[in-house]
Design a protein around this motif. Structure first.
Motif, PDB file in Angstrom:
ATOM      1  N   GLU A 249       0.840  -1.193   0.000  1.00  0.00           N
ATOM      2  CA  GLU A 249       0.000   0.000   0.000  1.00  0.00           C
ATOM      3  C   GLU A 249       0.876   1.243   0.000  1.00  0.00           C
ATOM      4  O   GLU A 249       1.969   1.231   0.566  1.00  0.00           O
ATOM      5  CB  GLU A 249      -0.888   0.037   1.253  1.00  0.00           C
ATOM      6  CG  GLU A 249      -1.896  -1.087   1.326  1.00  0.00           C
ATOM      7  CD  GLU A 249      -2.702  -1.027   2.623  1.00  0.00           C
ATOM      8  OE1 GLU A 249      -3.909  -0.778   2.545  1.00  0.00           O
ATOM      9  OE2 GLU A 249      -2.102  -1.218   3.697  1.00  0.00           O
ATOM     10  N   GLY A 250       0.382   2.317  -0.583  1.00  0.00           N
ATOM     11  CA  GLY A 250       1.126   3.574  -0.550  1.00  0.00           C
ATOM     12  C   GLY A 250       0.855   4.406  -1.780  1.00  0.00           C
ATOM     13  O   GLY A 250      -0.155   4.209  -2.469  1.00  0.00           O
ATOM     14  N   VAL A 251       1.763   5.348  -2.044  1.00  0.00           N
ATOM     15  CA  VAL A 251       1.629   6.145  -3.260  1.00  0.00           C
ATOM     16  C   VAL A 251       2.106   5.293  -4.436  1.00  0.00           C
ATOM     17  O   VAL A 251       2.937   4.393  -4.265  1.00  0.00           O
ATOM     18  CB  VAL A 251       2.428   7.468  -3.167  1.00  0.00           C
ATOM     19  CG1 VAL A 251       1.812   8.398  -2.124  1.00  0.00           C
ATOM     20  CG2 VAL A 251       3.892   7.212  -2.823  1.00  0.00           C
TER      21      VAL A 251
ATOM     22  N   ALA B 234      15.374  14.720   4.345  1.00  0.00           N
ATOM     23  CA  ALA B 234      14.703  15.695   5.201  1.00  0.00           C
ATOM     24  C   ALA B 234      14.582  17.041   4.489  1.00  0.00           C
ATOM     25  O   ALA B 234      15.381  17.372   3.614  1.00  0.00           O
ATOM     26  CB  ALA B 234      15.474  15.875   6.500  1.00  0.00           C
ATOM     27  N   ALA B 235      13.570  17.785   4.864  1.00  0.00           N
ATOM     28  CA  ALA B 235      13.416  19.160   4.407  1.00  0.00           C
ATOM     29  C   ALA B 235      13.523  20.075   5.620  1.00  0.00           C
ATOM     30  O   ALA B 235      13.038  19.735   6.701  1.00  0.00           O
ATOM     31  CB  ALA B 235      12.067  19.343   3.724  1.00  0.00           C
ATOM     32  N   LEU B 236      14.193  21.205   5.416  1.00  0.00           N
ATOM     33  CA  LEU B 236      14.385  22.182   6.483  1.00  0.00           C
ATOM     34  C   LEU B 236      13.624  23.428   6.046  1.00  0.00           C
ATOM     35  O   LEU B 236      13.986  24.056   5.047  1.00  0.00           O
ATOM     36  CB  LEU B 236      15.879  22.463   6.606  1.00  0.00           C
ATOM     37  CG  LEU B 236      16.406  23.218   7.812  1.00  0.00           C
ATOM     38  CD1 LEU B 236      16.173  22.411   9.084  1.00  0.00           C
ATOM     39  CD2 LEU B 236      17.916  23.457   7.633  1.00  0.00           C
ATOM     40  N   ILE B 257       0.217  12.505   4.321  1.00  0.00           N
ATOM     41  CA  ILE B 257       1.638  12.172   4.465  1.00  0.00           C
ATOM     42  C   ILE B 257       1.959  12.030   5.956  1.00  0.00           C
ATOM     43  O   ILE B 257       1.676  12.936   6.737  1.00  0.00           O
ATOM     44  CB  ILE B 257       2.515  13.269   3.835  1.00  0.00           C
ATOM     45  CG1 ILE B 257       2.164  13.431   2.354  1.00  0.00           C
ATOM     46  CG2 ILE B 257       3.997  12.944   4.024  1.00  0.00           C
ATOM     47  CD1 ILE B 257       2.782  14.660   1.703  1.00  0.00           C
ATOM     48  N   ILE B 258       2.510  10.884   6.335  1.00  0.00           N
ATOM     49  CA  ILE B 258       2.947  10.690   7.714  1.00  0.00           C
ATOM     50  C   ILE B 258       4.476  10.621   7.691  1.00  0.00           C
ATOM     51  O   ILE B 258       5.059   9.586   7.381  1.00  0.00           O
ATOM     52  CB  ILE B 258       2.362   9.389   8.323  1.00  0.00           C
ATOM     53  CG1 ILE B 258       0.833   9.429   8.316  1.00  0.00           C
ATOM     54  CG2 ILE B 258       2.888   9.180   9.744  1.00  0.00           C
ATOM     55  CD1 ILE B 258       0.209  10.486   9.218  1.00  0.00           C
ATOM     56  N   GLN B 297      13.157   4.745  -2.038  1.00  0.00           N
ATOM     57  CA  GLN B 297      13.657   5.960  -2.693  1.00  0.00           C
ATOM     58  C   GLN B 297      12.573   6.710  -3.469  1.00  0.00           C
ATOM     59  O   GLN B 297      12.397   7.916  -3.290  1.00  0.00           O
ATOM     60  CB  GLN B 297      14.798   5.573  -3.654  1.00  0.00           C
ATOM     61  CG  GLN B 297      15.504   6.751  -4.297  1.00  0.00           C
ATOM     62  CD  GLN B 297      16.483   7.417  -3.337  1.00  0.00           C
ATOM     63  OE1 GLN B 297      17.271   6.738  -2.686  1.00  0.00           O
ATOM     64  NE2 GLN B 297      16.409   8.736  -3.217  1.00  0.00           N
ATOM     65  N   ASP B 298      11.835   5.995  -4.287  1.00  0.00           N
ATOM     66  CA  ASP B 298      10.843   6.659  -5.146  1.00  0.00           C
ATOM     67  C   ASP B 298       9.757   7.337  -4.308  1.00  0.00           C
ATOM     68  O   ASP B 298       9.277   8.410  -4.651  1.00  0.00           O
ATOM     69  CB  ASP B 298      10.190   5.643  -6.097  1.00  0.00           C
ATOM     70  CG  ASP B 298      11.183   5.140  -7.132  1.00  0.00           C
ATOM     71  OD1 ASP B 298      12.366   5.522  -7.036  1.00  0.00           O
ATOM     72  OD2 ASP B 298      10.779   4.357  -8.015  1.00  0.00           O
ATOM     73  N   GLU B 299       9.374   6.670  -3.233  1.00  0.00           N
ATOM     74  CA  GLU B 299       8.336   7.219  -2.366  1.00  0.00           C
ATOM     75  C   GLU B 299       8.819   8.498  -1.680  1.00  0.00           C
ATOM     76  O   GLU B 299       8.128   9.512  -1.636  1.00  0.00           O
ATOM     77  CB  GLU B 299       7.954   6.177  -1.308  1.00  0.00           C
ATOM     78  CG  GLU B 299       6.991   6.683  -0.254  1.00  0.00           C
ATOM     79  CD  GLU B 299       6.605   5.597   0.760  1.00  0.00           C
ATOM     80  OE1 GLU B 299       6.463   4.431   0.365  1.00  0.00           O
ATOM     81  OE2 GLU B 299       6.476   5.928   1.956  1.00  0.00           O
ATOM     82  N   VAL B 300      10.041   8.431  -1.170  1.00  0.00           N
ATOM     83  CA  VAL B 300      10.594   9.576  -0.442  1.00  0.00           C
ATOM     84  C   VAL B 300      10.723  10.777  -1.375  1.00  0.00           C
ATOM     85  O   VAL B 300      10.315  11.896  -1.040  1.00  0.00           O
ATOM     86  CB  VAL B 300      11.949   9.198   0.184  1.00  0.00           C
ATOM     87  CG1 VAL B 300      12.668  10.424   0.708  1.00  0.00           C
ATOM     88  CG2 VAL B 300      11.731   8.181   1.306  1.00  0.00           C
ATOM     89  N   ASP B 301      11.255  10.548  -2.572  1.00  0.00           N
ATOM     90  CA  ASP B 301      11.426  11.653  -3.531  1.00  0.00           C
ATOM     91  C   ASP B 301      10.071  12.262  -3.893  1.00  0.00           C
ATOM     92  O   ASP B 301       9.903  13.478  -3.934  1.00  0.00           O
ATOM     93  CB  ASP B 301      12.130  11.156  -4.795  1.00  0.00           C
ATOM     94  CG  ASP B 301      13.560  10.723  -4.510  1.00  0.00           C
ATOM     95  OD1 ASP B 301      14.052  10.999  -3.390  1.00  0.00           O
ATOM     96  OD2 ASP B 301      14.187  10.092  -5.389  1.00  0.00           O
ATOM     97  N   HIS B 302       9.117  11.375  -4.137  1.00  0.00           N
ATOM     98  CA  HIS B 302       7.768  11.795  -4.530  1.00  0.00           C
ATOM     99  C   HIS B 302       7.124  12.657  -3.420  1.00  0.00           C
ATOM    100  O   HIS B 302       6.595  13.730  -3.676  1.00  0.00           O
ATOM    101  CB  HIS B 302       6.942  10.536  -4.791  1.00  0.00           C
ATOM    102  CG  HIS B 302       5.508  10.773  -5.106  1.00  0.00           C
ATOM    103  ND1 HIS B 302       5.074  11.079  -6.381  1.00  0.00           N
ATOM    104  CD2 HIS B 302       4.393  10.751  -4.318  1.00  0.00           C
ATOM    105  CE1 HIS B 302       3.762  11.240  -6.357  1.00  0.00           C
ATOM    106  NE2 HIS B 302       3.319  11.039  -5.123  1.00  0.00           N
ATOM    107  N   LEU B 303       7.198  12.177  -2.195  1.00  0.00           N
ATOM    108  CA  LEU B 303       6.533  12.886  -1.097  1.00  0.00           C
ATOM    109  C   LEU B 303       7.263  14.178  -0.726  1.00  0.00           C
ATOM    110  O   LEU B 303       6.642  15.159  -0.314  1.00  0.00           O
ATOM    111  CB  LEU B 303       6.404  11.972   0.130  1.00  0.00           C
ATOM    112  CG  LEU B 303       5.477  10.767  -0.053  1.00  0.00           C
ATOM    113  CD1 LEU B 303       5.450   9.920   1.220  1.00  0.00           C
ATOM    114  CD2 LEU B 303       4.058  11.197  -0.419  1.00  0.00           C
ATOM    115  N   LEU B 304       8.574  14.165  -0.914  1.00  0.00           N
ATOM    116  CA  LEU B 304       9.336  15.366  -0.590  1.00  0.00           C
ATOM    117  C   LEU B 304       8.940  16.523  -1.521  1.00  0.00           C
ATOM    118  O   LEU B 304       8.868  17.676  -1.098  1.00  0.00           O
ATOM    119  CB  LEU B 304      10.839  15.060  -0.693  1.00  0.00           C
ATOM    120  CG  LEU B 304      11.769  15.912   0.154  1.00  0.00           C
ATOM    121  CD1 LEU B 304      11.341  15.939   1.611  1.00  0.00           C
ATOM    122  CD2 LEU B 304      13.202  15.400   0.050  1.00  0.00           C
TER     123      LEU B 304
END
Lengths: 413, 497
Positions: A249-251, B234-236, B257-258, B297-304
């Protein structure tokens, strides 16, 4: 069963009346069966109570702040109402509470939030997101002493005093009648997919599920259904094979990436299949609600046990039961939750099931059996003497006269 | 603040030599410490404002010894205070002058690492960080990460239900512990849970977690371990107003987004940490938010990307995203050093720990500014923005007469404010002795009595860690009394069916 005097069946309209009802019972030596909306009355030891304390009039969501991930409701609020409300804001109860309707033969969506908590329900996502007890933030309740108390709050991070919420979750109404409940809500996953591995034995599936859980795939559901059981679920029945299912599950970009991680991990084990979003949702709902053992299905006459153990012990427990009794099995929680449907007997094989669960470091609950059987055997795995004595003292601290659901979990408790 | 602790039991103190000898018979050699000089290191925990030498210190090595010590103390009516590493910030391990201090430091072995079930079985004296280190080579870690994780022990984490910066996504200790071995005050030994996910009866493990050493002594713990996320970035993000920062937090969560971690600092905290660590924090902002996303990786980049878009809509003045692991760690370096950084700009500081509904943050910060003016003491704020856990650091100088008392009053006002806006007295540090007398702000007498009845079920003589958590100690017999008006109560006017 003895006919009850109507006068002993009470339906309080608010928390104050719940307090009055219990005080009245205390003063008149009466006992209550505590029910929310009554959807799980068939679970537990069959015991006799003087009347029913029906909390279904305590209904309605009193607070919902999606950005704060928090929802409060009266204990008798239908769980279906709460799930629809949070879904309208793209949120969910991440612990995925199962619905016992299929197993017990009632209408779906009939339970209350109070019942969900009192039974500490969860679903396949338990392995990733926790059970009801992990999302239960605050409570107001009336103890068996007829006194109103609260615990917890509306915030996630809270260590102020004992966390009585944890104790009430899964206490089957034996400590207090909950009147107001606050839970955590969480965002719904944007999409999901399921990868299927076919034709694995229970033992191999157990190992494969362990590897998947230890991978980067971040699996939110891992279940194994032997062929005869898998065939009863439309989404996977056509495979005519044992099915080991993994939910992602997820994006979308994340699900795609993890799908490839999982596919390469599973490739050595042979044939694979995938389910898209809609079929995946339907499959996991069927697993969650254990529909292959539905009361109105081919296994409907069987006794059904729910066994919780270490994931690696799942297949061992399953083989022991199947070898001895021709049990049908469904494994969830990467093997740690076993649903066993056994040919009906006059003791529901309770000694065998409890002994097998205990020998493998777990416990078992008899979920479905005729009332006469549930009156005669241990429905919950008996506790060791020191623990059993502690359990009794804990109950005594909340309900010294045994007004609320006495005997529902263990005789004399 | 005068702290009223249970009265010394003179009868026990008179028998001290005899008691020490009896304990030496149970725990031989250096396991019993009775000289004042050697007991000195045990006189306080992380809340150093309160000190008390124990009657005797016992450091058992086996569960059997723990059971024998407790059995002896139970029979003799001697109080016992359990202690892990002594890092409690609420005085949970503050000794009692007529009590045994039971240190679990020698329980320091990892008993089993079970990757197939993703659990580790440890003794309670193992440090929090040691669990993650033991499983790091296989790519696993233990999620709760209190800032004292180098020193604090798993046993102490269970006692306090410790959190950390990742609670919103990964939960607190209670959500990550599966089982324990517990010795009751009577010396009886029970096992709760195991490697399975749910309780077979009452969830006593859930109650023991966070019980601050009042219910039993944990001698073994089974914790869940998780696969370390593939990547974290991380974003600052800097804001001209705390309201903007608060809005950004709400919108990130509202967008589904959590984050793995989401931390906010106010201007005084930013200034102190930047001067100390040189993390490159902007100094012209009122609020600084660190948002960390972890996972594939793909999830982190996308959500960032999404987080950056949201930040823009919330009038962010600055927004940097980490492009390397070093940069991510640099973003965190300031936040992680916030306490010592504040320690550099003030002789002393007092760390508070309330939780509030996130949306009330701007209101709470404004009120805190008013209080700061009233008490004439500076305050710097670090905030676990994701879960609403606020750590105001009140700056004071203990050498100036009255400043400590003033700081404590200021702190109490902050905690009352937290409760007033719908929050709680403590998010992760525990009640201990520090917040004990504030408990009635949040709980009615009946709430507290019901909690104490649970205590009575575990420890009927109230010998285990008395004087902590509860402002008033009741005898169990008194709490158990029922006031039932048999037969006199008229039938209530409640609908029947």
């Amino acid at each position: 069963m003895m006919a009850r005097a109507m006068a002993d069946n009470l339906k309080p309209r608010d928390a104050k009346e719940v307090e009055q009802a219990i005080q009245w019972a205390l003063g008149n030596d009466k006992t209550f069966e505590v029910v929310g909306r009554g959807s799980k009355r068939g679970i537990g030891r069959a015991a006799q109570w003087d009347g029913t304390l029906d909390l279904s009039s305590l209904s309605g969501v009193t607070l919902y702040e999606p950005e704060e991930l928090v929802l409060s409701a009266r204990a008798g609020t239908p769980i279906a109402e709460i799930e629809a409300l949070v879904a309208s804001r793209n949120q969910q109860l991440a612990f995925e509470p199962m619905d016992y309707a299929a197993l017990l033969g009632g209408a779906t969506g009939a339970g209350s939030i109070g019942g969900v908590i009192a039974a500490n329900l969860s679903g396949p996502r338990r392995i990733k997101a926790g059970a009801a007890r992990d999302h239960f933030l605050g409570v107001s309740a009336v103890s068996g002493r007829g006194e109103t108390f609260k615990s917890g709050g509306r915030v996630v991070k809270n260590v102020t005093g004992y966390d009585l919420c944890k104790l009430l979750a899964g206490s089957w109404g034996t400590l207090a009648a909950m009147t107001d409940i606050t839970i955590k809500t969480l965002p719904k996953a944007e999409t999901e997919a399921t990868i299927l591995a076919l034709n694995l034995t229970d033992a191999t599936a157990s190992k494969v599920m362990a590897s998947a859980m230890a991978s980067f795939a971040d699996v939110s559901g891992a279940a194994h259904l032997p062929a005869a059981v898998a065939m009863r679920i439309a989404e996977i029945g056509a495979t005519q094979a044992a099915v080991t299912a993994f939910r992602l599950e997820g994006v979308a970009p994340s699900v795609a990436q993890r799908k490839s991680v999982l596919e390469s991990l599973l490739a050595p084990f042979g044939s694979l299949g995938t389910l898209g979003e809609a079929a995946s949702r339907a499959l996991w709902q069927a697993i969650r609600d254990v529909t292959p053992f539905a009361a109105n299905g081919v296994a409907g006459k069987r006794d059904v046990w729910r066994i919780s153990t270490a994931p690696t012990q799942g297949a061992i427990v399953g083989e022991a039961l199947a070898g001895a009794t021709d049990a049908e099995l469904l494994y969830d929680w990467a093997g740690g939750l076993i649903w066993a449907a056994m040919p009906a007997t006059n003791d529901a094989q309770a000694p065998l099931v409890h002994a097998t669960a205990a020998a493998n470091g777990g416990h078992a609950t008899l979920i479905r059996a005729p009332i006469a059987v549930r009156a005669a055997v241990d429905v919950f795995t008996p506790e060791q003497p020191v623990l059993a004595a502690l359990t009794k003292r804990v109950r005594g601290g909340f309900d010294p006269q045994g007004v609320l659901n006495a005997g529902r979990m263990w005789a004399g408790v | 603040m005068p702290l009223l602790m249970p009265l010394f039991d003179d009868a026990v103190l008179k028998r001290r030599a005899e008691i020490v000898a009896a304990l030496r018979a149970i725990v031989p050699g250096e396991g019993v410490i009775a000289s004042e000089r050697e007991m000195r290191p045990f006189e306080s925990d992380g809340l150093t404002a309160y000190r008390q030498l124990p009657m005797v210190v016992v450091l058992p090595e086996t569960t059997a010894q723990v059971a024998a010590v407790l059995d002896f103390c139970h029979r003799e009516g001697i109080k016992v205070v359990p202690r892990g590493a002594g890092t409690s910030l609420s005085g949970g391990a503050l000794p009692l002058g007529d009590g045994v201090l039971l240190g679990l430091a020698k329980f320091n072995r990892i008993r089993e690492i079970d990757y197939d079930n993703r659990v580790v079985v440890v003794e309670p004296g193992v440090t929090n960080l040691a669990v993650s280190q033991a499983v790091a080579e296989a790519g696993f870690y233990y999620a709760p990460d209190p800032s004292s994780q180098i020193a604090c022990t798993i046993g102490g984490n269970v006692a306090e239900n410790s959190g950390g910066v990742h609670c919103l996504k990964y939960g607190m200790t209670a959500n990550n512990v599966l089982g324990c071995e517990l010795v009751l005050m009577t010396g009886e030994i029970i096992r709760l849970g195991g490697k399975h996910l749910d309780a077979g009866g009452y969830d006593l493990l859930g109650i023991v977690t966070g019980s601050e050493g009042l219910l039993g002594v944990v001698t073994e713990v089974t914790v869940r371990i998780l696969k370390k996320p593939q990547t974290a970035r991380a974003a600052l993000i800097g804001f001209a107003a705390s309201e903007d920062g608060g809005e950004c937090v709400a919108k990130i969560i509202g967008a589904g987004i959590i984050p793995g971690g989401m931390e906010m600092m106010d201007r005084p905290a930013i200034a102190a940490t930047e001067e100390f660590v040189h993390a490159g924090y902007p100094l012209d902002v009122e609020a600084l938010l660190i948002v960390e996303l972890d996972g594939p990786q793909d999830e982190v980049d996308h959500l960032l990307e999404r987080v950056q878009d949201i930040a823009k809509t919330c009038r962010a003045l600055t927004c940097r995203v980490s492009n390397s692991e070093d940069e991510r760690l640099l973003f965190w370096a300031g936040r992680k050093a916030a306490f010592p950084a504040v320690g550099r700009i003030s002789p002393d500081y007092y760390c508070m720990d309330g939780t509030i509904p996130r949306a009330r943050l701007p209101h709470v910060l404004n009120r805190m500014r008013e209080m700061s003016a009233k008490y004439g003491l500076r305050v710097a704020n670090v905030f676990h923005a994701g879960d609403g856990n606020l750590h105001p650091l009140i700056l004071y100088d203990a050498n100036k007469p009255g400043e400590l008392e003033n700081a404590e009053k200021f702190g109490a006002d902050i905690l009352r404010l937290c409760v007033e806006v719908g929050g709680v007295l403590t998010g992760e540090h525990g009640v201990g002795v520090e917040k004990r007398d504030l408990m009635p702000v949040m709980f009615s007498e009946e709430d507290l009595n019901q909690q104490q009845r649970l205590k009575c079920a575990f420890d009927g003589k109230s010998l285990l860690n008395p004087g902590k958590v509860f402002p008033t100690l009741h005898r169990c017999a008194e709490l158990g009394r029922m006031h039932v008006h048999a037969g006199k109560m008229s039938f209530p006017d409640i609908p029947r069916f």
